[in-house]
Design an enzyme around this catalytic site. Structure first.
Site, PDB file in Angstrom:
ATOM      1  CE  LYS A 104       5.695  -0.435 -57.118  1.00 33.65           C
ATOM      2  NZ  LYS A 104       5.559   0.440 -58.292  1.00 33.65           N
ATOM      3  CD  GLN A 125       7.807   6.977 -55.085  1.00 30.26           C
ATOM      4  OE1 GLN A 125       7.612   7.923 -55.824  1.00 30.26           O
ATOM      5  NE2 GLN A 125       6.826   6.294 -54.530  1.00 30.26           N
ATOM      6  CE  LYS A 128       5.371  10.067 -52.497  1.00 28.58           C
ATOM      7  NZ  LYS A 128       4.949  10.378 -53.888  1.00 28.58           N
ATOM      8  CE  LYS A 140       8.042   9.365 -59.696  1.00 26.29           C
ATOM      9  NZ  LYS A 140       6.927   8.954 -58.813  1.00 26.29           N
ATOM     10  N   GLY A 179       3.367   3.880 -63.084  1.00 28.87           N
ATOM     11  CA  GLY A 179       3.029   5.071 -63.853  1.00 28.87           C
ATOM     12  C   GLY A 179       3.263   6.344 -63.062  1.00 28.87           C
ATOM     13  CG  ASP A 180       4.970  10.331 -61.918  1.00 26.84           C
ATOM     14  OD1 ASP A 180       4.805  10.184 -60.706  1.00 26.84           O
ATOM     15  OD2 ASP A 180       5.247  11.432 -62.441  1.00 26.84           O
ATOM     16  CB  THR A 224      -2.424   9.192 -56.072  1.00 27.46           C
ATOM     17  OG1 THR A 224      -1.576   8.142 -56.519  1.00 27.46           O
ATOM     18  CG2 THR A 224      -1.567  10.329 -55.544  1.00 27.46           C
ATOM     19  CG  ASN A 255      -5.828   9.088 -63.384  1.00 28.26           C
ATOM     20  OD1 ASN A 255      -6.907   9.357 -63.921  1.00 28.26           O
ATOM     21  ND2 ASN A 255      -5.095   8.059 -63.746  1.00 28.26           N
ATOM     22  CB  SER A 392       2.168   0.585 -56.708  1.00 33.30           C
ATOM     23  OG  SER A 392       1.673   1.457 -57.690  1.00 33.30           O
TER      24      SER A 392
END
Length: 460
Positions: A104, A125, A128, A140, A179-180, A224, A255, A392
């Protein structure tokens, strides 16, 4: 006492030598990946006390495995621009670790994207996602494509081409992108549409960050930024400080930045400065976030346009200069390594009491050392900005159950997750008598869950 002390020193040297060897092997294997090296170095330094206490992680070779991604995918992305010319970009997906769940992690579209950046993001990630307490592994992806200045049709064609290659490697129980930077609801929609055409099935759980009208979660856009502030609130509470009345400086105006500013303002903080690539604005009396939000998200303007609303606000062209603004709280929310040692020294000199990373690894190693050495409460990215991936996963849960939760329900769950992440970080640091080092706490807490799952599953 002297004997015990000597034994501890010997054990410390043994673990340090082992970690040094791990790091050297990473650099030797991939010598041109500085961002990945930096992420690995911070992680290895943080878990030294854990390995002294629990050496079986070394004996079982967990570190050797955990610094190497399970799979690295690189591919060509060809697309046709509005002038009929064929363009070529390079796409990536790094599936780093699936010990606790399907891969993920987000997809980033930006000219700076390369394998080093994607690997560092996937590595971070992994821990995290572990910290969120949810069953998801780390990954990622991205491409060196710049969506800025492109038409919607060009972006659509690129996204379709990217997904045509990526589709064979992902799925709701395999790898779930999101998304990123450079990838919002529009790009997610184009990619999901292409995936659906390729597979001939409506697998809503294959990608997150979707628009709510076709399976996206309410609250994902805000997650976030909001999550960063919820974590910050806990940090400040533990040092006897209230977020209400605090002066806050936020880098970036995407964002993460916008919604961090929004939630900070809602909780009574005063946002005095923010930035974009053109520079930064400053107002000692506070910036009206709703006005800035409209400028950036509706008008697609620059932060300097805010001066038309409030001429008493000042604009400064050097965006790095934002760290010279006196504040109680600094929130680097733009990009990796944006805040260096010199910036950190300036912030400390001006009285900063807390720093929370909204972006991924926005502070250099030397900068974080300055903060820790001067008693500044520091929230590392893998903990503070975990709200995005947490929601997410909530989107994945809603998709699986064919349910849709209200914004308030999602936000309540987000707050609980961020409080649990903070408590887990603190608990981990307290085991090693370093309760103020949340970097160490986040890495130890995140690592232990992943490492124990790897041990339980055997060498795979």
């Amino acid at each position: 006492m002297n004997t015990i002390s000597n034994q501890l020193d010997t054990e410390n040297k043994k673990v340090s030598a082992y970690l040094d060897e791990i790091y050297r092997s990473v650099v030797k294997r991939d010598p041109n990946e500085p961002e990945f090296h930096q992420a690995v170095a911070v992680f290895l330094q943080s878990i030294l006390p854990l390995l002294e206490k629990e050496p079986h992680y070394m004996d079982l070779g967990i570190l050797e495995q955990i610094v190497e991604p399970e799979r690295v995918i690189s591919f060509r992305v060809t697309w046709v621009d509005d002038n009929g010319k064929t363009q070529v970009n390079r796409g990536y997906r790094v599936q780093f670790n699936s010990a606790i769940g399907p891969f993920k992690g987000g997809i980033r579209f930006d000219p700076s994207v390369n394998l080093s950046i994607v690997k560092f993001l996937g590595f971070e990630q992994t821990f995290k996602n572990s910290l969120t307490g949810q069953p998801i592994g780390g990954a990622k992806g991205g491409a060196d494509f710049d969506p800025k200045g492109k038409s919607d049709n060009e972006i659509m064609r690129f996204c379709q081409s990217y997904m045509t290659e990526l589709a064979r490697y992902i799925g709701p129980d395999i790898d779930v992108p999101a998304g990123d930077l450079g990838v919002g609801a529009k790009e997610i929609g184009y990619m999901f549409g292409q995936y659906k055409r390729i597979r001939g099935a409506y697998e809503a759980g294959v990608i997150t960050g979707k628009a709510p009208v076709y399976g996206g979660s309410l609250g994902r856009t805000e997650a976030t930024g909001y999550g960063t502030i919820y974590f910050l609130k806990e940090m400040l509470r533990d040092i006897g400080h209230n977020i209400s009345g605090s002066s806050v400086v936020v880098s970036g105006s995407g964002n993460v930045s916008i919604y961090a500013m929004e939630k900070a303002s809602q909780l009574g903080a005063k946002v005095v400065a923010c930035s974009d690539t053109s520079g930064y604005i400053y107002n000692k009396n506070g910036i009206v976030v709703e006005v800035l939000k409209r400028i950036k998200q509706v008008d697609k303007g620059r932060v300097s346009d805010y001066l038309e609303f409030d001429p008493d606000t000042t604009f400064h062209e050097n965006c790095k200069g934002i760290w010279s603004v006196p504040c109680d709280v600094a929130l680097p929310c733009a990009t990796q390594n944006e805040l260096d040692e010199e910036d950190a020294i300036e912030l400390v000199k001006n009285g900063v009491i807390a720093v929370a990373e909204g972006a991924n690894m926005p502070c250099t190693l030397k900068a974080t050392n300055v903060f820790l050495e001067n008693g500044v409460t520091f929230g590392p990215a893998k903990a503070t900005n975990a709200g995005g991936v947490a929601v997410s996963q909530l989107e994945m849960a809603q998709n699986s159950m064919r349910l849709k939760w209200t914004f308030e329900e999602v936000d309540e769950r987000l707050q609980d997750i961020m409080m649990n992440i903070y408590e887990n970080c603190v608990d981990a640091t307290e085991q090693f008598d370093s309760a103020t080092n949340l970097i160490q706490g986040a890495n130890i807490a995140g690592f232990k869950k992943v490492a124990d799952a790897m041990i339980a599953q055997g060498v795979i």
